[in-house]
Design a protein around this motif. Sequence first.
Motif, mmCIF file in Angstrom:
data_model
loop_
_atom_site.group_PDB
_atom_site.id
_atom_site.type_symbol
_atom_site.label_atom_id
_atom_site.label_comp_id
_atom_site.label_asym_id
_atom_site.label_seq_id
_atom_site.Cartn_x
_atom_site.Cartn_y
_atom_site.Cartn_z
ATOM 1 N N THR A 261 -6.364 0.807 -2.367
ATOM 2 C CA THR A 261 -4.961 1.100 -2.024
ATOM 3 C C THR A 261 -4.696 0.814 -0.545
ATOM 4 O OG1 THR A 261 -4.930 2.761 -3.764
ATOM 5 C CG2 THR A 261 -3.224 2.947 -2.081
ATOM 6 N N VAL A 262 -5.689 1.169 0.294
ATOM 7 C CA VAL A 262 -5.562 0.896 1.735
ATOM 8 C C VAL A 262 -5.485 -0.620 1.968
ATOM 9 C CG1 VAL A 262 -6.792 1.059 3.960
ATOM 10 C CG2 VAL A 262 -6.797 3.003 2.374
ATOM 11 N N HIS A 263 -6.369 -1.377 1.303
ATOM 12 C CA HIS A 263 -6.387 -2.835 1.499
ATOM 13 C C HIS A 263 -5.123 -3.495 0.935
ATOM 14 C CE1 HIS A 263 -10.225 -2.449 3.200
ATOM 15 N NE2 HIS A 263 -10.956 -2.467 2.115
ATOM 16 N N ALA A 264 -4.626 -2.972 -0.175
ATOM 17 C CA ALA A 264 -3.399 -3.529 -0.758
ATOM 18 C C ALA A 264 -2.256 -3.400 0.243
ATOM 19 C CB ALA A 264 -3.056 -2.796 -2.062
ATOM 20 N N ALA A 265 -2.161 -2.226 0.879
ATOM 21 C CA ALA A 265 -1.094 -2.012 1.869
ATOM 22 C C ALA A 265 -1.275 -2.964 3.053
ATOM 23 C CB ALA A 265 -1.122 -0.560 2.345
ATOM 24 N N SER A 266 -2.519 -3.195 3.464
ATOM 25 C CA SER A 266 -2.770 -4.092 4.613
ATOM 26 C C SER A 266 -2.352 -5.516 4.294
ATOM 27 C CB SER A 266 -4.262 -4.079 4.985
ATOM 28 O OG SER A 266 -4.656 -2.808 5.388
ATOM 29 N N VAL A 267 -2.685 -5.990 3.091
ATOM 30 C CA VAL A 267 -2.300 -7.364 2.711
ATOM 31 C C VAL A 267 -0.782 -7.455 2.633
ATOM 32 C CG1 VAL A 267 -2.439 -9.153 0.943
ATOM 33 C CG2 VAL A 267 -4.456 -7.772 1.454
ATOM 34 N N LEU B 224 -0.174 -12.999 6.797
ATOM 35 C CA LEU B 224 -1.159 -14.038 6.462
ATOM 36 C C LEU B 224 -1.531 -14.079 4.990
ATOM 37 C CD1 LEU B 224 -3.487 -13.275 9.516
ATOM 38 C CD2 LEU B 224 -1.878 -15.165 9.300
ATOM 39 N N GLY B 225 -1.025 -13.124 4.206
ATOM 40 C CA GLY B 225 -1.418 -13.103 2.798
ATOM 41 C C GLY B 225 -0.385 -12.436 1.909
ATOM 42 N N THR B 226 -0.533 -12.709 0.609
ATOM 43 C CA THR B 226 0.323 -12.085 -0.405
ATOM 44 C C THR B 226 -0.590 -11.490 -1.454
ATOM 45 O OG1 THR B 226 1.798 -13.957 -0.132
ATOM 46 C CG2 THR B 226 2.206 -12.545 -2.031
ATOM 47 N N LEU B 227 -0.305 -10.261 -1.854
ATOM 48 C CA LEU B 227 -1.112 -9.649 -2.903
ATOM 49 C C LEU B 227 -0.622 -10.167 -4.251
ATOM 50 C CD1 LEU B 227 -3.406 -7.609 -3.246
ATOM 51 C CD2 LEU B 227 -1.668 -5.835 -3.488
ATOM 52 N N SER B 228 -1.480 -10.990 -4.931
ATOM 53 C CA SER B 228 -1.020 -11.659 -6.152
ATOM 54 C C SER B 228 -1.405 -10.903 -7.416
ATOM 55 C CB SER B 228 -1.632 -13.057 -6.239
ATOM 56 O OG SER B 228 -1.118 -13.856 -5.221
ATOM 57 N N ALA B 229 -2.677 -10.449 -7.485
ATOM 58 C CA ALA B 229 -3.143 -9.826 -8.731
ATOM 59 C C ALA B 229 -4.140 -8.719 -8.439
ATOM 60 C CB ALA B 229 -3.787 -10.895 -9.616
ATOM 61 N N ILE B 230 -4.188 -7.738 -9.330
ATOM 62 C CA ILE B 230 -5.066 -6.572 -9.147
ATOM 63 C C ILE B 230 -5.783 -6.298 -10.461
ATOM 64 C CG2 ILE B 230 -5.166 -4.117 -8.558
ATOM 65 C CD1 ILE B 230 -2.502 -4.449 -7.073
ATOM 66 N N PHE B 231 -7.097 -6.045 -10.356
ATOM 67 C CA PHE B 231 -7.830 -5.587 -11.538
ATOM 68 C C PHE B 231 -8.556 -4.298 -11.202
ATOM 69 C CE2 PHE B 231 -11.861 -5.091 -13.823
ATOM 70 C CZ PHE B 231 -11.346 -4.917 -15.099
ATOM 71 N N PHE C 22 -16.792 -3.625 7.591
ATOM 72 C CA PHE C 22 -17.111 -2.745 8.731
ATOM 73 C C PHE C 22 -15.884 -2.705 9.650
ATOM 74 C CE2 PHE C 22 -21.694 -3.985 7.829
ATOM 75 C CZ PHE C 22 -21.991 -2.765 7.244
ATOM 76 N N SER C 23 -14.890 -1.967 9.177
ATOM 77 C CA SER C 23 -13.578 -2.017 9.831
ATOM 78 C C SER C 23 -13.564 -1.362 11.212
ATOM 79 C CB SER C 23 -12.544 -1.366 8.914
ATOM 80 O OG SER C 23 -13.099 -0.210 8.344
ATOM 81 N N ARG C 24 -14.544 -0.481 11.506
ATOM 82 C CA ARG C 24 -14.524 0.163 12.827
ATOM 83 C C ARG C 24 -14.626 -0.850 13.961
ATOM 84 N NH1 ARG C 24 -15.927 4.204 9.873
ATOM 85 N NH2 ARG C 24 -15.625 6.392 10.432
ATOM 86 N N ARG C 25 -15.159 -2.032 13.674
ATOM 87 C CA ARG C 25 -15.207 -3.064 14.714
ATOM 88 C C ARG C 25 -13.811 -3.435 15.189
ATOM 89 N NH1 ARG C 25 -19.604 -7.760 13.756
ATOM 90 N NH2 ARG C 25 -21.367 -6.537 12.999
ATOM 91 N N PHE C 26 -12.784 -3.067 14.410
ATOM 92 C CA PHE C 26 -11.406 -3.447 14.755
ATOM 93 C C PHE C 26 -10.618 -2.267 15.317
ATOM 94 C CE2 PHE C 26 -13.273 -6.315 11.852
ATOM 95 C CZ PHE C 26 -12.936 -7.552 12.387
ATOM 96 N N ALA D 121 -6.030 -4.322 10.823
ATOM 97 C CA ALA D 121 -6.545 -5.295 11.810
ATOM 98 C C ALA D 121 -7.717 -6.074 11.207
ATOM 99 C CB ALA D 121 -6.977 -4.563 13.081
ATOM 100 N N ALA D 122 -8.592 -5.373 10.486
ATOM 101 C CA ALA D 122 -9.736 -6.053 9.841
ATOM 102 C C ALA D 122 -9.235 -7.024 8.774
ATOM 103 C CB ALA D 122 -10.679 -5.017 9.222
#
Length: 330
Positions: A13-19, A24-31, A119-123, A282-283
């Motif tokens: 859910t966190v990554h979906a919101a980021s995309v 730079l991207g579009t969320l096209s499909a989810i499984f 490893f998102s803490r790098r960001f 950011a990641a």
Amino acid sequence: MRVGLLGAGFIGTVHAASVFRSDLGTLSAIFDVRVGSATELATTYGAVVATSPEEIIENDDIDAVIIASSTDTHADLLIKTVQAKKPVYCEKPIHLDLARVKEVAEVVRKENGQVFMGFSRRFDQSYADVKERIPQIGNIELVQMITRGPDVPPISYVKVSGGQFRDQTIHFFDMLRWVTGQEPVEVYADGAALVDPAVGEAGDTDTSMLLIKLSGGGFANIDNSRRAAFGYDERIELFGSEGMVYSDRLLTSGVVQYDRAGRHTANAHKSWFDRVEKSFPAAMDRFLQAATNGEKMDPGFEDGVKAQQIAEAAVISLAEHRPVKVEYTI
Ligand SMILES: NC(=O)c1ccc[n+]([C@@H]2O[C@H](COP(=O)([O-])OP(=O)(O)OC[C@H]3O[C@@H](n4cnc5c(N)ncnc54)[C@H](O)[C@@H]3O)[C@@H](O)[C@H]2O)c1
């Protein structure tokens, strides 16, 4: 980048919101094996619900894949995605069993897979600032890293997490390597279940300390707790021959009030996620940019393998009560 997401749980859910927020991207499909979770997320972000991982991985209309599913699924999905020649953002860990990590590594290297490890803490801005200042503190002699709280996760999660080192400390193994530019060479770990006896019954620790020798000759300690009564506490400090640099515990606000009772400030963040939330978009942007331009992924697959080998040494050290050399054999 048209992005396919595998796993629609917490981090999916966190990554979906980021995309969704990224240019730079579009969320096209989810499984997700839980169709309801995939449907809910797909409805929120205008994506399609896929009926299998292959429907995403092998789809010519999907350019990049995010693996945010349960840990035991990462290895299979990662192999399939690099074989399909798609850039992939893979959540840590690669797999809890190092023998399986080795099998995945063989495929990733053979296919020259473009793998970004989560490893998102790098960001995180504070840690990026710390890293930038490292050249000014001379030879690194002592490092302290703290990750505490806020609460013991559900025991059902503890049982499948791979333990505190593979689950919680792994981010700090990666940060230690990244921020110092050195490799941990030896680990001594001790720990106990001081917060919840059920954690001990599940064969894990909720409170632990690690002493790590670095390739440059310095030492690091990482202290981990699954509980902090005041929220979430995360800090890092590096002490060198020419000075010191640290990133302090961040509070929810910078306001300070003085009165007859004393000095009052805001409290720590409620959860680890609140503390590092901003690092996730950011990641994701970095991943999407590297995927678009065919650039090297950083953090990459090899960073994931190394962090896991450090975790493995820590697990052995804890079990055998002795310092253990880190074997970078994969
Ligand atoms: N980088 C970080 O800071 C961070 C934070 C949290 C979790 N994680 C990692 O992310 C992964 C997921 O964690 P979570 O907290 O989101 O767990 P979660 O249980 O909330 O979500 C996992 C989801 O994966 C789904 N799933 C299971 N098998 C699947 C399959 N074969 N294909 C597609 N979906 C499948 C589950 O149904 C569930 O919805 C774990 O490996 C965890 O270690 C990383």
